[in-house]
Motif scaffolding. Structure first.
Motif, PDB file in Angstrom:
ATOM      1  N   ASP A  29      81.952  16.743  32.593  1.00 32.84           N
ATOM      2  CA  ASP A  29      81.724  18.174  32.667  1.00 32.84           C
ATOM      3  C   ASP A  29      82.604  19.125  33.722  1.00 32.84           C
ATOM      4  N   SER A  33      76.822  22.674  29.774  1.00 31.96           N
ATOM      5  CA  SER A  33      76.070  21.961  30.550  1.00 31.96           C
ATOM      6  C   SER A  33      74.712  21.599  30.214  1.00 31.96           C
ATOM      7  N   GLN A  39      79.319  18.523  36.301  1.00 31.70           N
ATOM      8  CA  GLN A  39      79.855  19.636  36.940  1.00 31.70           C
ATOM      9  C   GLN A  39      79.925  19.829  38.410  1.00 31.70           C
TER      10      GLN A  39
HETATM   11 MG   LIG Z   1      78.600  24.131  32.857  1.00 29.28          MG
END
Ligand SMILES: [Mg+2]
Ligand SMILES: Nc1ncnc2c1ncn2[C@@H]1O[C@H](COP(=O)(O)OP(=O)(O)OP(=O)(O)O)[C@@H](O)[C@H]1O
Lengths: 257, 327
Positions: A176, A50, A92
């Motif tokens: 993500d 990330s 995410q």
């Molecule tokens: Mg991540």
């Protein structure tokens, strides 16, 4: 030394370094995405996946290294700049504003306004409606452009995050963990969406822990491990089971072989 | 359909209006003679706008997820700058109309700079705003004390000026100009919050800063602007309140803090940021601002004021909380 030609690739991240305080999260990472290529970025929790893509999207500033997009060096690292270049992201964390309406969420950070900065609310609602019905495939009458995001289901929220990234025509779409919390049917939709990115000639970075989702849609895999690239594989050179084995082995021993 | 924004907000605003009407009915029943005559409304219109205008501004601060406790002191200091400078200029022979124009601009600038200082402390030095503004609250109040040495300043010399009338003149001998300013500003704040990109960003920043950052909203700039408009409105309130009595009390601003905050929360804005209503703040400011006069008018002594403030705040917040939970 001759300048390397970065124009062959859509994105080239060169020797990227990033630390949060004293913790070095990325140690000289090289990462590329080709034209019309789907790259599967995999690796353990906390590997830095990330963080790496947030540097590309301008959320984080790199401490070292260079980024090239379509061969051009990027000097300003900001979310606005990366959007201008044509990078869209499903984070995410989803990056939603839970207490706001659907339409404010779709257009957050890039509202449609008149010259004085006043919102063109009707137009934003209309576009949201379109995204809702056409791209997210929401048919439920209970969900409309005025719905507050907080009360939507996990899948519906993810639908907004994905639908939003689709709406703004991008050359590179980053996802993500897009299948997090999705049902099987919803997951299939998300994966179909990534395949569609390939079909229309664009590129994507697909981050997921689930090799069984990544393997079928990606052209190439990059394994990140504690801030380093531990391996790169073309799909043609590795089977799903081998990739899986490698990841398990890496997690157990910290070594590739 | 309790899940749409419009439904939720409408219900909140209706309950605020309900509280408001309930209180005024009590006043009417308690003292029909006072509340059927214009005088008491005239007095409300001349006093409520001072804290009302600041309540609008602090609503924006609270929606953005921050707090400002220093605005009464900013009001005091910029008011002092306004009055002191006016006297200095008048004594040096400047035309009163020009004087008040210059001092008004200086007063606004003082407020905006003081607000920007709060913003810097929060955004750059990263002190939580609640703590940072306790510091600046003492600082600006202290500066008035040091500079003014406890003395007030007369504002009589600027009484016959054009701007004086613009600020606190009486429209048709009946409507105080500050009440109109309060109305105009309420509309302006409503527009900014609901219909402008900036308001959208304030809501989103207050809702979830990380999301705002990821979606490219310039969080620091939004917060700076929010604190600066607070400073501006505090300085405007300082001008209005001191011109109203044509005198600058060195204590100007004291006593405004809790009432102004009470107006915002009675108005239904959430302490947690991300949501809020300017209409609610407008009504809340009227409720809080009329309580004291109303209580005395219905025959209770001033000793009752705080008790009733407390009751109204607790009861109205309970009502809103009940509606929120039922969603
Ligand atoms: Mg991540
Ligand atoms: N803003 C931040 N401040 C401090 N540390 C951070 C920050 N963001 C990430 N980290 C740390 O950096 C490391 C890498 O985090 P990152 O989120 O990039 O991992 P990841 O590969 O995406 O993991 P996951 O698969 O769990 O999402 C972690 O140890 C994390 O704690």
């Amino acid at each position: 030394m001759a300048e390397k030609d970065y124009s062959r690739k859509l994105v080239s991240m060169v020797e990227i370094q990033k630390s949060f305080g004293k913790v070095e999260v990325l140690k000289s990472v090289n990462f590329e995405v080709g034209h019309n290529e789907i790259v599967g970025l995999v690796g353990d929790n906390g590997a830095g996946k990330s963080t790496l893509i947030k540097i590309l999207t301008g959320v984080h500033q790199p401490n070292g290294g260079e980024i090239y997009f379509k061969g051009e060096k990027i000097t300003i690292h900001s979310v606005e700049r990366s959007r201008e270049l044509g990078i869209e992201t499903v984070y995410q964390e989803q990056a939603l504003s839970e207490q706001q309406t659907m339409w404010r969420n779709i257009f957050m950070g890039r509202e449609i306004t008149d010259k004085l900065g006043f919102l063109k609310i009707k137009q934003q609602r209309r576009e949201t409606e379109k995204i809702l019905r056409e791209q997210m495939g929401f048919t439920s009458k209970a969900i409309n452009t005025e719905s507050i995001v907080k009360y939507l289901s996990g899948g519906e929220k993810q639908g907004i995050a994905i639908g939003r990234s689709l709406y703004f025509d991008a050359d590179l779409i980053i996802l993500d963990e897009p299948t997090m919390g999705l049902s099987l049917a919803e997951t299939k939709k998300a994966l179909d969406f990534i395949r569609n990115v390939k079909d229309i000639g664009k590129s994507a970075i697909f981050i997921s822990h689930n090799i069984y989702y990544v393997y079928p849609v990606a052209d190439r895999f990059v394994i990140l491990d504690r801030g380093n690239v531990a391996g790169r594989f073309l799909k043609s050179k590795i089977t799903q089971d081998e990739l899986f084995e490698k990841m398990v082995h890496l997690a157990k021993t910290g070594k590739m072989r | 359909m309790g899940k749409t924004f419009i439904a939720r907000e409408l219900r909140l605003e209706i309950s605020i209006l309900g509280v408001f009407i309930g209180i005024f009915l009590l006043f009417l029943i308690g003292s029909p003679r006072t509340f059927t005559r214009f005088d008491i409304y005239y007095s409300f219109m001349s006093t409520i706008p001072f804290s009302g205008i600041m309540a609008l501004a602090i609503t924006l601060v609270i929606i953005s997820g921050e707090m400002d406790l220093s605005f009464p002191s900013i009001m005091g200091f910029s008011g002092w700058v306004f009055a002191k400078l006016s006297n200095v200029l008048i004594e040096s022979g400047t035309n009163p109309n020009l004087t008040i124009l210059i001092t008004t601009l200086c007063c606004f600038a003082t407020g905006i700079i003081a607000g920007a200082l709060n913003g810097m402390l929060v955004v750059k030095i990263r002190i939580p705003s609640l703590v940072a503004t306790i510091g600046t609250m003492f600082f600006w109040r202290g500066l008035v004390n040091v500079c003014g040495q406890g003395f007030g300043e007369t504002l009589v010399p600027v009484k016959d000026t054009f701007l004086f009338k613009v600020f606190i003149g009486r429209l048709g001998e009946a409507i105080p100009a500050q009440a109109l300013w309060f109305l105009v500003l309420t509309a302006a704040f409503w527009l900014i919050l609901k219909r402008h990109k900036f308001g959208s960003h304030v809501l989103i920043v207050g809702d979830n800063v990380e999301s705002a950052r990821m979606m490219g909203i310039r969080v620091n700039r939004v917060k700076m602007t929010v604190f600066m408009q607070m400073g501006f409105c505090a300085s405007l309130a300082g001008i209005l309140a001191s011109l109203e009595v044509t005198y600058l009390w060195p204590s100007l601003g004291e006593g405004y803090l809790l009432r102004t905050l009470a107006a915002v929360f009675v108005g239904g804005t959430s302490v947690f940021g991300g949501v809020g209503t300017m209409f609610g703040t407008f009504i809340g400011a009227i409720i809080i601002g009329s309580l004291e006069g109303g209580i005395v008018a219905i025959g209770l002594t001033g000793f009752w004021t705080q008790l009733i403030y407390g009751l109204i705040i607790v009861v109205s917040l309970s009502i809103y909380s009940y509606f929120r939970r039922r969603e």
